[in-house]
Design a protein around this motif. Structure first.
Motif, PDB file in Angstrom:
ATOM      1  N   CYS A 139       0.848  -1.198   0.000  1.00 24.61           N
ATOM      2  CA  CYS A 139       0.000   0.000   0.000  1.00 24.61           C
ATOM      3  C   CYS A 139       0.887   1.252   0.000  1.00 24.61           C
ATOM      4  O   CYS A 139       1.800   1.373   0.819  1.00 24.61           O
ATOM      5  CB  CYS A 139      -0.903   0.016   1.221  1.00 24.61           C
ATOM      6  SG  CYS A 139      -1.834   1.544   1.357  1.00 24.61           S
ATOM      7  N   CYS A 141       0.102   4.178   0.861  1.00 24.64           N
ATOM      8  CA  CYS A 141      -0.167   5.064   2.003  1.00 24.64           C
ATOM      9  C   CYS A 141       0.331   4.470   3.318  1.00 24.64           C
ATOM     10  O   CYS A 141       0.978   5.148   4.097  1.00 24.64           O
ATOM     11  CB  CYS A 141      -1.654   5.356   2.099  1.00 24.64           C
ATOM     12  SG  CYS A 141      -2.314   6.197   0.647  1.00 24.64           S
ATOM     13  N   CYS A 142      -0.006   3.213   3.622  1.00 24.60           N
ATOM     14  CA  CYS A 142       0.323   2.668   4.952  1.00 24.60           C
ATOM     15  C   CYS A 142       1.278   1.481   4.916  1.00 24.60           C
ATOM     16  O   CYS A 142       1.544   0.878   5.947  1.00 24.60           O
ATOM     17  CB  CYS A 142      -0.951   2.307   5.701  1.00 24.60           C
ATOM     18  SG  CYS A 142      -1.826   0.898   5.005  1.00 24.60           S
ATOM     19  N   CYS A 186      -6.261  -1.907   0.473  1.00 26.85           N
ATOM     20  CA  CYS A 186      -5.654  -2.483   1.686  1.00 26.85           C
ATOM     21  C   CYS A 186      -6.708  -2.550   2.791  1.00 26.85           C
ATOM     22  O   CYS A 186      -7.836  -2.089   2.622  1.00 26.85           O
ATOM     23  CB  CYS A 186      -4.452  -1.655   2.130  1.00 26.85           C
ATOM     24  SG  CYS A 186      -4.915  -0.122   2.958  1.00 26.85           S
ATOM     25  N   ASN A 188      -6.916  -0.859   5.412  1.00 24.82           N
ATOM     26  CA  ASN A 188      -7.306   0.488   5.859  1.00 24.82           C
ATOM     27  C   ASN A 188      -8.159   1.230   4.826  1.00 24.82           C
ATOM     28  O   ASN A 188      -8.521   2.382   5.043  1.00 24.82           O
ATOM     29  CB  ASN A 188      -6.058   1.322   6.172  1.00 24.82           C
ATOM     30  CG  ASN A 188      -5.381   0.859   7.446  1.00 24.82           C
ATOM     31  OD1 ASN A 188      -6.047   0.472   8.402  1.00 24.82           O
ATOM     32  ND2 ASN A 188      -4.065   0.861   7.448  1.00 24.82           N
ATOM     33  N   HIS A 190      -7.251   2.065   1.670  1.00 29.02           N
ATOM     34  CA  HIS A 190      -6.541   2.822   0.632  1.00 29.02           C
ATOM     35  C   HIS A 190      -6.498   2.015  -0.655  1.00 29.02           C
ATOM     36  O   HIS A 190      -6.292   0.807  -0.621  1.00 29.02           O
ATOM     37  CB  HIS A 190      -5.093   3.097   1.040  1.00 29.02           C
ATOM     38  CG  HIS A 190      -4.959   3.774   2.353  1.00 29.02           C
ATOM     39  ND1 HIS A 190      -4.193   3.259   3.371  1.00 29.02           N
ATOM     40  CD2 HIS A 190      -5.497   4.920   2.813  1.00 29.02           C
ATOM     41  CE1 HIS A 190      -4.256   4.073   4.411  1.00 29.02           C
ATOM     42  NE2 HIS A 190      -5.052   5.085   4.104  1.00 29.02           N
TER      43      HIS A 190
HETATM   44 ZN   LIG Z   1      -3.203   1.370   3.216  1.00 26.06          ZN
END
Ligand SMILES: [Zn+2]
Length: 244
Positions: A139, A141-142, A186, A188, A190
């Motif tokens: 991912c 982002c995370c 993902c 989360n 994203h």
């Molecule tokens: Zn993520």
């Protein structure tokens, strides 16, 4: 740039406040690197730096230096037919209009020939010889590991290439590969997209090399060889491929 426009659009203040610490660290490194790169780019033109106007590429002189990934993709697409002598200016407006990926209601720029542009379409359709799928692994982002089984295809492009044989398989082979790009969500929430690889050269600001090409690297090398080593005109090169 490590984060695409799409990645950035998914990150807001609430998102940052709620991310676990480790994931936030990974994200902040990407944000820092992108910020540094963006500031470097901002300072890289004659209007606000010590660089002389003559060092600027001609296509940068008229336009503002605000290229982003999306716009670059549009330029790459329009440059796909390298025999086309299309001035970039008429479609510049279209490119900028389609540069905002957040605008869902915008009509996407249609692939291929644009209205008003001189066209050199493909006169023959080759059968696909290979399929290649490209998945994001982590991912953006995370930094979570992504599962390819949740992937959704969002774009595809084709590449025609010539590949040289070896002692066991002499001759040259023409390949026609369909590349499919996937996006994965993902845990989360994203969405990360697998983007085509791009690179640029310090001497050519605003120009990027990309894998998103109809002409593959082997075929491109052969065209360059025919044009500059064999000194064939574009018409002769075309004739060579049409009769080959
Ligand atoms: Zn993520």
């Amino acid at each position: 740039m490590q984060l695409s426009n799409q990645d950035l659009s998914q990150i807001d203040e609430d998102e940052l406040l709620n991310l676990p610490e480790e994931e936030l660290r990974y994200l902040s490194i990407k944000l820092l690197n992108d910020l540094k790169e963006a500031r470097e780019r901002l300072s890289q033109n004659s209007r606000n730096s010590s660089r002389p106007p003559s060092s600027e590429a001609p296509w940068d002189k008229a336009a503002t230096d605000n290229t982003n990934d999306q716009e670059q993709t549009e330029i790459d697409k329009s440059a796909e037919t390298e025999d086309t002598v299309t001035p970039p200016s008429p479609s510049k407006k279209d490119q900028q209009q389609s540069a905002d990926p957040n605008n869902e209601h915008q009509e996407p720029r249609k692939p291929g020939k644009q209205p008003g542009a001189q066209g050199f379409g493909r006169t023959q359709k080759l059968a696909i010889t290979h399929y290649q799928d490209h998945y994001p692994e982590i991912c953006a982002c995370c930094h979570q590991t992504l599962e390819p089984r949740h992937a959704i295809a969002y774009a595809a492009y084709e590449t025609i290439n010539v590949e040289w044989g070896d002692v066991e398989h002499p001759g040259i082979l023409v390949t026609h590969t369909k590349h499919t790009l996937y996006e994965v969500v993902c845990a989360n929430g994203h969405i990360t997209r697998k983007e085509v690889s791009r690179s640029s050269h310090a001497q050519l600001p605003g120009i990027s090399r990309t894998e998103w090409r109809l002409v593959g690297p082997g075929l491109a090398a052969m065209i360059v060889c025919l044009a500059y080593r064999m000194r064939l005109s574009r018409e002769r090169i075309q004739e060579f491929y049409m009769t080959g």
